[in-house]
Write an enzyme that holds these catalytic residues in place. Structure first.
Site, PDB file in Angstrom:
ATOM      1  N   GLY A 103       0.788  -1.229   0.000  1.00  0.00           N
ATOM      2  CA  GLY A 103       0.000   0.000   0.000  1.00  0.00           C
ATOM      3  C   GLY A 103       0.812   1.267   0.000  1.00  0.00           C
ATOM      4  CD  GLU A 111      -1.059  -2.746  -4.682  1.00  0.00           C
ATOM      5  OE1 GLU A 111      -0.136  -2.298  -5.385  1.00  0.00           O
ATOM      6  OE2 GLU A 111      -1.041  -2.662  -3.434  1.00  0.00           O
TER       7      GLU A 111
END
Length: 262
Positions: A103, A111
């Site tokens: 992140g 993701e």
């Protein structure tokens, strides 16, 4: 070109290049976000151009989608793909059990969705991303903008009972304004120092109102491809318990990676 790269960039490149070899004709491929994943997209683009590789890519951010189209990869949505053969992405940290912090690039929500919709998730990283215990890298938590300060206070209060060293949460900024994800949310970065029980923390965070998702990827990664600055590559498979070693030679040439060397 590669002779101009720093050792870290060389490590990222060889990890991406080796992981690209795992992609086969006809696959539906999740394409990660971040500096290492960008190398991967470029490698796959070169294979599409020079070797006739036919794949369909599902990007995890708008910038990855733009890069994929630029290098000639067919881009489709996850809804179109429904399920993926493989996702290849970077990581900010990984531990010995291949649990991750992701992140840093601000795309953790997409993701994680893409990674969990895949038969296999492969992480590509330089050796500097390996840690004994997760937490040195700030843990990103995606939160909705409404009441984000209340969510921040709730997180910091909850962290008191968690096995972590620090409890500070800061709003990620983009210049003078809050950073905004592709989904229109904000990111709180948790400065924890060390995460004693990542599985517990991930579950607790996701139970909080206002939290969309956190950057702890637990039991999601199957394989990590680790690059070294001298061209060595190590491939660890958590399912088989195997470790392989390889080496990629650098070749001076003008190719798709030129603009990533700066």
């Amino acid at each position: 070109m590669t002779g101009e790269l720093s050792p870290i960039d060389k490590a990222k490149f060889v990890a991406a290049k080796r992981a690209a070899d795992m992609v086969e004709d006809g696959m539906r491929v999740g394409l990660g976000t971040g500096s290492t994943a960008a190398w991967l997209v470029r490698c796959l683009g070169e294979m599409v151009r020079d070797e006739g590789l036919k794949i369909r890519g599902v990007p995890t951010s708008t910038r990855t989608a733009e890069l994929a189209r630029e290098v000639g990869i067919e881009v489709i949505s996850l809804d179109e793909a429904k399920w993926l053969d493989i996702t290849i992405d970077g990581a900010d940290e990984f531990d010995g059990e291949l649990n991750l912090i992701k992140g840093g690039g601000g795309a953790l929500l997409q993701e994680k969705i893409v990674a969990t919709a895949s038969d296999q998730m492969v992480v590509i990283a330089d050796i500097g991303k390996e840690v004994e215990t997760l937490g040195t890298f700030p843990l990103p938590v995606e939160v909705i903008p409404f009441g984000w300060q209340t969510t921040q206070a709730l997180i910091e209060e909850t962290l008191i009972s968690m096995d972590v060293l620090g409890r500070q949460a800061t709003l990620r900024m983009n210049g003078d304004a809050p950073f905004v994800t592709d989904e229109g949310n904000h990111i709180l970065d948790l400065h924890l120092g060390r995460i004693g029980n990542a599985r517990q923390l991930a579950m607790v965070l996701n139970q909080m109102p206002g939290v969309v998702e956190n950057g702890l990827f637990i039991d999601i990664c199957d394989t990590v491809v680790i690059g070294f600055g001298d061209g060595k590559v190590e491939i660890r498979d958590i399912n088989d318990g195997t470790v392989q070693h390889d080496r990629l030679d650098f070749v001076e040439s003008d190719n798709l990676f030129t603009d990533l060397a700066d």
